[in-house]
Design an enzyme around this catalytic site. Structure first.
Site, PDB file in Angstrom:
ATOM      1  N   ASN A 149       0.850  -1.187   0.000  1.00 20.57           N
ATOM      2  CA  ASN A 149       0.000   0.000   0.000  1.00 20.57           C
ATOM      3  C   ASN A 149       0.888   1.239   0.000  1.00 20.57           C
ATOM      4  O   ASN A 149       1.804   1.338   0.826  1.00 20.57           O
ATOM      5  CB  ASN A 149      -0.888   0.028   1.252  1.00 20.57           C
ATOM      6  N   GLU A 150       0.645   2.129  -0.929  1.00 14.82           N
ATOM      7  CA  GLU A 150       1.389   3.390  -0.967  1.00 14.82           C
ATOM      8  C   GLU A 150       2.860   3.207  -0.603  1.00 14.82           C
ATOM      9  O   GLU A 150       3.363   3.782   0.373  1.00 14.82           O
ATOM     10  CB  GLU A 150       0.730   4.429  -0.058  1.00 14.82           C
ATOM     11  N   GLU A 306      -8.227   5.307  -4.341  1.00 12.10           N
ATOM     12  CA  GLU A 306      -8.781   5.920  -3.127  1.00 12.10           C
ATOM     13  C   GLU A 306      -9.116   7.387  -3.369  1.00 12.10           C
ATOM     14  O   GLU A 306      -8.357   8.111  -4.002  1.00 12.10           O
ATOM     15  CB  GLU A 306      -7.757   5.900  -1.977  1.00 12.10           C
ATOM     16  N   PHE A 356     -11.659  10.287  12.158  1.00 12.42           N
ATOM     17  CA  PHE A 356     -12.254  11.483  11.564  1.00 12.42           C
ATOM     18  C   PHE A 356     -12.104  11.504  10.045  1.00 12.42           C
ATOM     19  O   PHE A 356     -12.272  12.544   9.413  1.00 12.42           O
ATOM     20  CB  PHE A 356     -11.668  12.749  12.186  1.00 12.42           C
TER      21      PHE A 356
HETATM   22  C1  GLA Z   1      -3.879   6.569   2.312  1.00  7.27           C
HETATM   23  C2  GLA Z   1      -3.864   5.100   2.684  1.00  7.27           C
HETATM   24  C3  GLA Z   1      -5.130   4.642   3.324  1.00  7.27           C
HETATM   25  C4  GLA Z   1      -5.680   5.679   4.272  1.00  7.27           C
HETATM   26  C5  GLA Z   1      -5.870   6.973   3.537  1.00  7.27           C
HETATM   27  C6  GLA Z   1      -6.475   8.057   4.354  1.00  7.27           C
HETATM   28  O1  GLA Z   1      -4.217   6.819   1.019  1.00  7.27           O
HETATM   29  O2  GLA Z   1      -3.565   4.268   1.596  1.00  7.27           O
HETATM   30  O3  GLA Z   1      -4.833   3.442   4.004  1.00  7.27           O
HETATM   31  O4  GLA Z   1      -4.797   5.855   5.322  1.00  7.27           O
HETATM   32  O5  GLA Z   1      -4.618   7.419   3.113  1.00  7.27           O
HETATM   33  O6  GLA Z   1      -6.625   9.252   3.620  1.00  7.27           O
END
Ligand code: GLA
Ligand code: ZN
Length: 668
Positions: A149-150, A306, A356
């Site tokens: 992830n990211e 996302e 939040f």
């Molecule tokens: C990132 C992460 C998610 C979440 C979002 C919140 O994009 O990939 O897991 O934490 O931010 O904005």
């Protein structure tokens, strides 16, 4: 040719039923159905649950989640969970943690926290990805793999240092070549053995994230780090491919995120996906820029992995999206090439730092919310019209050069002006095309330019080997090229191209830049175009000698008044514009207008309009997205009168107006 990766527009997002009791799952399914949600991204942060100890794996809960989503005919985006490590791994193998820029070795905590070069991390991440693929890869409802992830961040641990030495040796072969590339004769930093190389963090040559005594070393560290994380991705990808040969594999990127060379990453991904989180004050032109950049990595449609349906939690001011804003923002994303609309997240967390953060189901737990109603409206519209658009292309004859190595090098420079920021410069040029509704692609330095008639390369500081030839060939054949200050200065190791700026671009631009003046924020210079128009100059001012170029504008203040600031040169069949300073927006528009004319490039629509108009097309159909991001109501462009809006069926007339965030999709 249209390229379809999915059979329908994926509409859904990150879903964490593992954080909720089972009764809630059924309620989720019921509620999501009312919003036409057809996809869920699961298992993003479940490593600790799936592998509670070094030897045990437990899939029962994930089995149940997948079974439920399969029964409901969801498109499952299955993540590999490797972005946050279980506590036992840190306890038993502290080496899996990262060492930060200050040299502090971390403990268990946070996420995105694995040392990319830890063999323990690699072993268990690979094993987990393989086990997941073995178990779920054959399920036809698993539509996409989401690795980690990211990806991002850096590690400066001893393992990474050793790996860096190997990487460096591979690149330079000899110590002599290395000393030369990094210019280590400076300050007597010459090295004689490979193990004298240290990582450029605060304990070495690094000063802070953007400052270093030796940019050559720090740029190589960034290349190494981006490659190292990419190797982690490739390793999981191969583990999945052992069991699942076909399902597309992605990882979610972050737009202009600096640390990873995304053009290189995209080559390894089946489809680009990314997370879009503009702030309350991000210009819409910037949001569009990031989508165009993400699409351009592969020049193919991408996934919006996302976005928040309402607000973030991690920005300084997490404003709500106003009524209609999320809808308009989603269509803008689709307009620029997205084939999915996915949210973070589907149900709002009960605790920890994201409670939040907005979600499709809010803390109240019902569908009776504004956010849900807006999500449901969008889901219903997308379900009705979406599939015919899948795979549609965004065509463009303009390319803006965006190169991550250039980004790193430019922002590492010590001098001449600390306010020089790469993405900001790119955005200034992009904004012109955005305002004019002229479609833009981004290209990296190594890309073939023959599909374009106009290539714009702002602050093209690092001109690597072979790139001069490619740009010269492009212009020679009739292309129009725009560049300017802080261009052509260094090669790939950050050593200056000697013989006068802009180095390899000098002949092309027909100018020699003798000096570069820096202006503080409170200072400006005045300029005047030969045609009469006046303007201002900021930030950096090239002092230019035209060689073969024609002068289009001169400075009119400072000791270099009456010397050129904007020039135009003929080269082969083509034209090169050189803009020697940061111009005010109006003057920049004026220059780019001429470049657009010379390149014979056209807007999506002849009529000028403050609306954003974007064209996506399949082999047989054209879709015009018409969006109003201004507070003021706008009139519909004449070209669309008599057509109907695909989203609502509304027939558009001369009297049709668009209020803020109104969006039409028109088929032609
Ligand atoms: C990132 C992460 C998610 C979440 C979002 C919140 O994009 O990939 O897991 O934490 O931010 O904005
Ligand atoms: Zn490390």
């Amino acid at each position: 040719m249209t390229k379809k990766v999915f059979n329908r527009i994926l509409f859904g997002g990150d879903y964490n039923p593992n954080q909720w009791p089972k009764e809630v799952w059924q309620e989720d399914m019921r509620i999501f159905k009312n919003a036409k949600i057809n996809s869920a991204t699961i298992n993003v942060f479940s490593w600790a649950k799936i592998q509670p100890s070094e030897t045990d794996y437990y899939f029962d809960e994930l089995d149940e989640v997948i079974e439920m989503l399969t029964e409901e005919n969801y498109d499952i985006v299955l993540a590999t969970s490797t972005a946050a490590l279980p506590a036992w791994m840190f306890k038993k193998y502290p080496e899996v943690a990262r060492t930060d820029f200050e040299g502090r070795h971390h403990k268990f905590g946070q996420r995105h926290n694995a040392c990319p070069n830890s063999l323990v991390y690699q072993k268990y991440a690979e094993k987990l990805a393989g086990k997941l693929a073995e178990r779920y890869g054959a399920n036809p409802r698993v539509t996409c793999w989401h690795i980690n992830n990211e990806y991002g961040g850096e590690c400066y641990c001893d393992n990474c240092e050793k790996a860096f030495r190997v990487w460096v040796k591979n690149r330079y072969q000899t110590i002599e070549a290395l000393n030369k590339a990094w210019n280590l004769e400076f300050w007597g930093h010459t090295i004689y053995e490979w193990d004298e190389i240290v990582l450029p963090n605060a304990l070495g040559e690094g000063i802070d994230y953007d400052n270093t005594a030796f940019a050559g070393i720090s740029i190589d560290y960034r290349r190494f780090n981006s490659d190292g994380l990419l190797n982690n991705f490739k390793m999981e990808r191969e583990a999945i491919r052992r069991y699942d040969k076909a399902t597309p594999i992605t990882t979610n990127l972050m737009g202009t995120y600096k640390t990873l060379d995304y053009f290189k990453w995209a080559k390894e991904m089946d489809i680009v996906s990314w997370d879009s989180y503009p702030s309350y004050n991000t210009p819409w032109s910037y949001v569009a820029l990031t989508h165009d950049l993400m699409r351009s990595l592969k020049k193919e449609p991408f996934m919006l992995m996302e976005q928040t349906p309402s607000q973030q939690n991690w920005q300084p001011y997490n404003s709500l999206k106003k009524p209609g804003q999320m809808r308009a923002q989603s269509y803008q994303t689709v307009a620029h090439g997205a084939d999915t609309i996915q949210y973070f997240q589907l149900r709002r967390s009960v605790g920890a730092c994201e409670k939040f953060h907005g979600a499709v189901i809010e803390h109240v737990g019902t569908e009776d919310t504004r956010v849900f109603r807006e999500t449901a409206q969008l889901g219903t519209e997308l379900a009705a019209f979406g599939d015919s658009l899948l795979g549609a292309k965004n065509e463009s004859r303009v390319a803006i050069l965006f190169d991550w190595e250039n980004y790193w090098a430019l922002e590492y420079t010590s001098g001449p002006n600390k306010d020089l920021k790469y993405v900001d410069q790119i955005h200034q040029y992009y904004r012109y095309f955005y305002d004019k509704n002229i479609a833009v692609d981004f290209v990296c330095s190594e890309e073939d330019l023959s599909a374009y008639s106009l290539v714009v390369a702002p602050v093209f500081y690092m001109v690597k080997e072979g790139v001069k030839e490619s740009i010269e060939a492009f212009v020679q054949a009739g292309g129009t090229f725009v560049t300017g200050f802080m261009s052509g200065i260094v090669g790939e190791s950050d050593n200056v191209h000697l013989g006068g700026y802009p180095g390899p671009l000098r002949q092309l631009a027909g100018v020699w830049v003798e000096e570069i003046d820096a202006l503080a924020p409170e200072q400006t210079n005045s300029i005047q175009f030969i045609a009469g128009k006046e303007g201002t100059s900021r930030l950096l001012c090239d002092i230019i000698h035209p060689e073969t170029a024609e002068v289009l504008a001169n400075y009119t203040s400072n000791f270099y008044a009456q010397t050129p600031v904007v020039t135009k040169n003929s080269f082969g069949e083509g034209t090169v514009y050189y803009i020697g300073t940061e111009l005010d927006a109006d003057s920049l528009d004026y220059c780019l207008e001429q470049a657009v004319l010379s390149a014979d490039v056209h807007a999506v629509l002849d009529e000028h309009t403050p609306l954003e108009v974007v064209l996506r097309q399949t082999d047989t159909e054209k879709f015009y997205f018409v969006m109003n991001f201004h507070e003021e109501t706008q009139k519909l462009p004449a070209a669309f009168v008599g057509k109907s809006d695909q989203l609502t069926g509304q027939v558009l007339t001369e009297a049709t107006q668009l209020s803020q965030y109104d969006t039409f999709v028109i088929k032609a």
